[in-house]
Write a protein that holds these residues in place. Structure first.
Motif, PDB file in Angstrom:
ATOM      1  N   VAL A 147      43.818  40.244  41.741  1.00 20.72           N
ATOM      2  CA  VAL A 147      44.709  39.178  40.992  1.00 20.72           C
ATOM      3  C   VAL A 147      43.914  38.809  39.994  1.00 20.72           C
ATOM      4  CG1 VAL A 147      45.828  37.046  40.998  1.00 20.72           C
ATOM      5  CG2 VAL A 147      46.522  38.781  42.803  1.00 20.72           C
ATOM      6  N   PHE A 148      42.488  38.497  40.310  1.00 19.33           N
ATOM      7  CA  PHE A 148      41.724  37.830  39.265  1.00 19.33           C
ATOM      8  C   PHE A 148      41.172  39.037  38.323  1.00 19.33           C
ATOM      9  CE2 PHE A 148      37.273  36.483  37.888  1.00 19.33           C
ATOM     10  CZ  PHE A 148      37.658  35.468  37.646  1.00 19.33           C
ATOM     11  N   THR A 149      40.925  40.232  38.819  1.00 15.12           N
ATOM     12  CA  THR A 149      40.321  41.474  37.752  1.00 15.12           C
ATOM     13  C   THR A 149      41.265  42.210  37.158  1.00 15.12           C
ATOM     14  OG1 THR A 149      40.373  43.102  39.772  1.00 15.12           O
ATOM     15  CG2 THR A 149      38.237  41.571  39.455  1.00 15.12           C
ATOM     16  N   ALA A 150      42.503  41.925  37.451  1.00 16.90           N
ATOM     17  CA  ALA A 150      43.546  42.712  36.765  1.00 16.90           C
ATOM     18  C   ALA A 150      43.611  42.797  35.061  1.00 16.90           C
ATOM     19  CB  ALA A 150      45.085  42.429  37.181  1.00 16.90           C
ATOM     20  N   ARG A 151      43.416  41.675  34.602  1.00 16.76           N
ATOM     21  CA  ARG A 151      43.191  41.389  33.050  1.00 16.76           C
ATOM     22  C   ARG A 151      41.813  41.315  32.975  1.00 16.76           C
ATOM     23  NH1 ARG A 151      44.765  37.156  31.063  1.00 16.76           N
ATOM     24  NH2 ARG A 151      45.525  37.926  28.765  1.00 16.76           N
ATOM     25  N   ARG A 171      48.622  44.617  33.892  1.00 14.65           N
ATOM     26  CA  ARG A 171      48.067  45.987  34.148  1.00 14.65           C
ATOM     27  C   ARG A 171      47.488  46.033  35.522  1.00 14.65           C
ATOM     28  NH1 ARG A 171      43.452  46.531  30.019  1.00 14.65           N
ATOM     29  NH2 ARG A 171      43.093  48.411  31.003  1.00 14.65           N
ATOM     30  N   TYR A 172      48.144  45.465  36.707  1.00 15.68           N
ATOM     31  CA  TYR A 172      47.611  45.436  37.836  1.00 15.68           C
ATOM     32  C   TYR A 172      47.582  46.828  38.556  1.00 15.68           C
ATOM     33  CZ  TYR A 172      47.183  44.517  42.968  1.00 15.68           C
ATOM     34  OH  TYR A 172      46.680  44.425  44.271  1.00 15.68           O
ATOM     35  N   TYR A 173      48.213  47.847  38.179  1.00 15.94           N
ATOM     36  CA  TYR A 173      48.252  49.089  38.823  1.00 15.94           C
ATOM     37  C   TYR A 173      47.525  50.212  37.963  1.00 15.94           C
ATOM     38  CZ  TYR A 173      51.971  47.687  41.747  1.00 15.94           C
ATOM     39  OH  TYR A 173      52.715  46.819  42.788  1.00 15.94           O
ATOM     40  N   GLU A 174      46.879  49.566  36.785  1.00 16.56           N
ATOM     41  CA  GLU A 174      45.932  50.489  36.027  1.00 16.56           C
ATOM     42  C   GLU A 174      44.649  50.392  36.408  1.00 16.56           C
ATOM     43  OE1 GLU A 174      45.019  50.728  31.342  1.00 16.56           O
ATOM     44  OE2 GLU A 174      47.034  50.103  31.754  1.00 16.56           O
ATOM     45  N   GLU A 175      44.198  50.946  37.228  1.00 12.46           N
ATOM     46  CA  GLU A 175      42.850  50.779  37.781  1.00 12.46           C
ATOM     47  C   GLU A 175      41.497  51.293  37.059  1.00 12.46           C
ATOM     48  OE1 GLU A 175      43.630  50.740  42.636  1.00 12.46           O
ATOM     49  OE2 GLU A 175      43.181  52.685  41.929  1.00 12.46           O
ATOM     50  N   GLY A 176      40.504  50.712  37.083  1.00  9.81           N
ATOM     51  CA  GLY A 176      39.208  51.251  36.414  1.00  9.81           C
ATOM     52  C   GLY A 176      38.578  50.054  35.518  1.00  9.81           C
ATOM     53  N   HIS A 191      38.367  47.014  38.171  1.00  2.68           N
ATOM     54  CA  HIS A 191      39.595  46.746  38.844  1.00  2.68           C
ATOM     55  C   HIS A 191      40.189  47.709  39.757  1.00  2.68           C
ATOM     56  CE1 HIS A 191      43.408  45.065  39.822  1.00  2.68           C
ATOM     57  NE2 HIS A 191      43.933  46.098  38.975  1.00  2.68           N
ATOM     58  N   ARG A 192      40.561  47.291  40.910  1.00  2.00           N
ATOM     59  CA  ARG A 192      41.440  48.275  41.837  1.00  2.00           C
ATOM     60  C   ARG A 192      42.295  47.390  42.572  1.00  2.00           C
ATOM     61  NH1 ARG A 192      35.929  48.503  43.160  1.00  2.00           N
ATOM     62  NH2 ARG A 192      35.541  50.401  42.081  1.00  2.00           N
ATOM     63  N   THR A 193      43.372  48.026  43.088  1.00  2.39           N
ATOM     64  CA  THR A 193      44.245  47.396  43.895  1.00  2.39           C
ATOM     65  C   THR A 193      43.858  46.841  45.347  1.00  2.39           C
ATOM     66  OG1 THR A 193      45.569  49.178  44.626  1.00  2.39           O
ATOM     67  CG2 THR A 193      46.142  48.405  42.513  1.00  2.39           C
ATOM     68  N   VAL A 194      44.627  45.971  45.756  1.00  2.22           N
ATOM     69  CA  VAL A 194      44.303  45.396  47.289  1.00  2.22           C
ATOM     70  C   VAL A 194      44.564  46.740  48.042  1.00  2.22           C
ATOM     71  CG1 VAL A 194      45.284  44.354  49.121  1.00  2.22           C
ATOM     72  CG2 VAL A 194      45.021  43.246  46.976  1.00  2.22           C
TER      73      VAL A 194
END
Length: 245
Positions: A147-151, A171-176, A191-194
């Motif tokens: 939640v912190f790294t998404a943006r 952009r939560y699902y846009e990993e990288g 960023h990666r999802t839980v």
């Protein structure tokens, strides 16, 4: 990409002034939640990946660990760790997490504190740690919460008077890769999802024993009213996982 911001003099100077850098584990807001995730350390061979100033290495020895290795890519971090350590059972080595080269089953416990969100391939790290652990070994780590790294901005949405209205997630699902601002410097985080984090552990052969999304400790909230904003969104994600035999 192997990032080493901590050997930049300005960045390291700023990091060295942080409360956790001066006061150690007790000054780290997440420590009270991280510590209970650790297994029994007495007699264990411990590896700390991304060891920084060596706080967790010294704690492991205080708990009776037989031996501790701390690795970090930063010579500045390791030099400070060595200055603060007087224990022949603790060894520090300059090594990137991506380059871990120890034998199979070399350790009983692997820990990592707030380092793995700087690593591009978390799944590779999970497989490597699984290989390094002896049967029944444990992997305990903390990362910045997705939640912190998404943006990349990693900041609040402010009102006209500068008040913190809410924490935006996008952009939560846009990993990288995310180029974030930290200690007045641009740093690369990933960023990666839980679900990606948890599935990487499972697919590497771990059993997830415990998860934590810690809130600030009560004493921190009492001593710093501004800390109450940390109750509005998660800052850290922690996991304790055991190697399946």
């Amino acid at each position: 990409m192997k990032q080493n911001k901590y050997d930049d003099p300005g960045f390291f100077a700023n990091y060295s002034q942080m409360a956790r850098s001066v006061g150690g584990l007790e000054a780290a807001g997440e420590w009270q939640s991280f510590r209970p995730l650790l297994p029994e350390l007495a007699g264990k061979r411990v590896l700390d990946i991304g060891c920084g100033f060596g706080w967790h290495c010294r704690y492991a020895r205080e708990q009776g660990a037989a031996s501790v290795v701390g690795i970090d890519i930063s010579e500045n971090m390791l030099a400070r760790a060595r200055e603060m350590t007087d224990d022949p059972a603790i060894a520090y080595r300059r090594l990137a997490i991506e380059d871990l080269d120890y034998p199979d089953g070399a350790f009983d416990v692997v820990v990592s504190s707030l380092a793995l969100h700087y690593i591009e391939r978390f799944d590779d790290v999970c497989r490597t740690v699984h290989r390094l652990l002896a049967a029944g070994g444990s992997f305990v780590f903390s990362v910045e919460h997705p939640v912190f790294t998404a943006r990349a901005a990693q900041d609040w949405h402010y009102g006209p008077g500068g008040e913190k209205l809410h924490w935006p997630v996008d952009r939560y699902y846009e990993e990288g890769l995310r180029e974030a601002r930290f200690l007045e410097n641009d740093v690369i985080k990933y960023h990666r999802t839980v679900s990606t984090i948890l599935n990487a552990l499972i697919e590497a052969g771990f059993r997830i024993r415990k998860l934590s999304e810690p809130q600030p400790a009560a004493e921190l909230l009492a001593n710093s009213p501004a800390m109450r904003d940390e109750l509005r969104r998660p800052l850290f994600l922690m996991a304790a996982a055991d190697r399946l035999d």
